[in-house]
Design an enzyme around this catalytic site. Structure first.
Site, PDB file in Angstrom:
ATOM      1  N   ALA A 143       0.847  -1.183   0.000  1.00 28.52           N
ATOM      2  CA  ALA A 143       0.000   0.000   0.000  1.00 28.52           C
ATOM      3  C   ALA A 143       0.887   1.239   0.000  1.00 28.52           C
ATOM      4  O   ALA A 143       2.084   1.169   0.291  1.00 28.52           O
ATOM      5  CB  ALA A 143      -0.919  -0.006   1.214  1.00 28.52           C
ATOM      6  N   GLY A 145      -0.076  -5.065   0.889  1.00 34.17           N
ATOM      7  CA  GLY A 145      -1.281  -5.077   0.079  1.00 34.17           C
ATOM      8  C   GLY A 145      -1.116  -5.815  -1.232  1.00 34.17           C
ATOM      9  O   GLY A 145      -2.079  -6.364  -1.782  1.00 34.17           O
ATOM     10  N   GLU A 171      -1.619  -9.371  -0.389  1.00 35.59           N
ATOM     11  CA  GLU A 171      -3.055  -9.535  -0.137  1.00 35.59           C
ATOM     12  C   GLU A 171      -3.836  -9.601  -1.443  1.00 35.59           C
ATOM     13  O   GLU A 171      -4.790 -10.382  -1.573  1.00 35.59           O
ATOM     14  CB  GLU A 171      -3.553  -8.391   0.758  1.00 35.59           C
ATOM     15  CG  GLU A 171      -3.079  -8.558   2.194  1.00 35.59           C
ATOM     16  CD  GLU A 171      -3.291  -7.330   3.057  1.00 35.59           C
ATOM     17  OE1 GLU A 171      -3.809  -7.476   4.185  1.00 35.59           O
ATOM     18  OE2 GLU A 171      -2.936  -6.220   2.613  1.00 35.59           O
ATOM     19  N   GLU A 221       4.248  -5.007   7.269  1.00 31.38           N
ATOM     20  CA  GLU A 221       3.476  -3.984   7.989  1.00 31.38           C
ATOM     21  C   GLU A 221       3.961  -3.751   9.412  1.00 31.38           C
ATOM     22  O   GLU A 221       3.957  -2.621   9.908  1.00 31.38           O
ATOM     23  CB  GLU A 221       1.978  -4.355   8.007  1.00 31.38           C
ATOM     24  CG  GLU A 221       1.257  -4.101   6.689  1.00 31.38           C
ATOM     25  CD  GLU A 221       1.308  -5.295   5.760  1.00 31.38           C
ATOM     26  OE1 GLU A 221       0.503  -5.331   4.815  1.00 31.38           O
ATOM     27  OE2 GLU A 221       2.158  -6.198   5.974  1.00 31.38           O
TER      28      GLU A 221
END
Length: 260
Positions: free
Chosen positions: A66, A111, A114, A134
């Site tokens: 992200a 992300g 993911e 993260e």
């Protein structure tokens, strides 16, 4: 539709969706997530598309995570909403009626991993790196990573990957069951296309119902899953594809499926 951060090419029943923000290693910000949501919604509605391949632009990253610059100043409320937006995209991919293949060509972090996990299965370049960094930023995966990874490979290995924030290479990801196959970088897309072509050549309703049975059955007891499978199996006998597929087999010819 035209997208600022995505490239979508479709031919012969296969759509290739490329996240195209190479300057940020294809990072997922709010704008990219919004485009992904719109794109997957439209691809799911498009009857001409029977399989989707997701990859990243350039030769460095699938999706490197992200957008940290965008997240850095978020409040708790904004972070919550950002997480929900990312989860909405991932769940949309998971619930698509057609298979989605991730072709991980480089870094798939946070992300990005993911996004790959939301697809039905993953092919990875031998130079790919995967992980959830993260915790090194003081947060945790928020787009479904804690849930999808633990369900895929079990909590012990998911815990190790998520708690340490370390990256693993494609070979280890394959050994752990995250990746289906590790492929030479120059052959990655050809492999993904070959598999997608195999999917488009069979009964797409059967594939769609099988995807439904697998995904929903994982949230049921085994006995309930059997019952659910039998109900979908029965419904397929009311379709033109079932009649065509079995008639073609008896007649020793190639079936001409219509998805009806």
């Amino acid at each position: 539709m035209d997208y600022k951060n995505l490239i979508i090419e479709a031919a012969n029943g296969i759509a290739v969706l490329t996240v195209n923000s190479p300057k940020t290693l294809n990072a997922l910000n709010g704008e990219v997530l919004g485009e992904l949501e719109s794109a997957f919604y439209e691809l799911n509605r498009n009857d001409a598309v029977k399989a989707v391949i997701v990859t990243g632009a350039g030769d460095k990253a699938f999706v490197a995570g992200a957008d940290i610059k965008e997240m850095a100043s978020m409040s708790a409320y904004e972070g919550h909403q950002f997480g929900l937006k990312g989860q909405r995209v991932m769940m949309l991919i998971e619930k698509m009626t057609k298979p989605v293949i991730a072709a991980v060509n480089g870094y798939a972090l946070g992300g990005g991993l993911e996004l790959a996990l939301a697809c039905d299965f993953i092919y990875a370049s031998s130079k790919a790196k995967l992980g959830f960094p993260e915790v090194t930023l003081g947060i945790m995966p928020g787009f479904g990573g804690t849930q999808n990874l633990a369900r895929l490979i079990g909590p012990n290995r998911a815990n190790e990957l998520i708690f340490t924030g370390r990256m693993i290479d494609a070979e280890k990801a394959c050994a752990w069951g995250i990746v289906n196959e590790v492929i030479a970088p120059e052959e990655l897309m050809a492999k993904a296309r070959d598999t997608a072509a195999a999917i488009t050549g069979v009964g797409t309703l059967g594939v769609s119902y099988a995807k439904n049975a697998i995904a929903n059955g994982l949230n049921m007891t085994k006995e309930d899953g059997f019952r659910y499978e039998a109900s979908l199996f029965g419904v397929l006998f009311a379709t033109k594809d079932q009649k065509e597929g079995m008639s073609a087999f008896v007649d020793k010819r190639k079936a001409a499926f219509t998805g009806k």
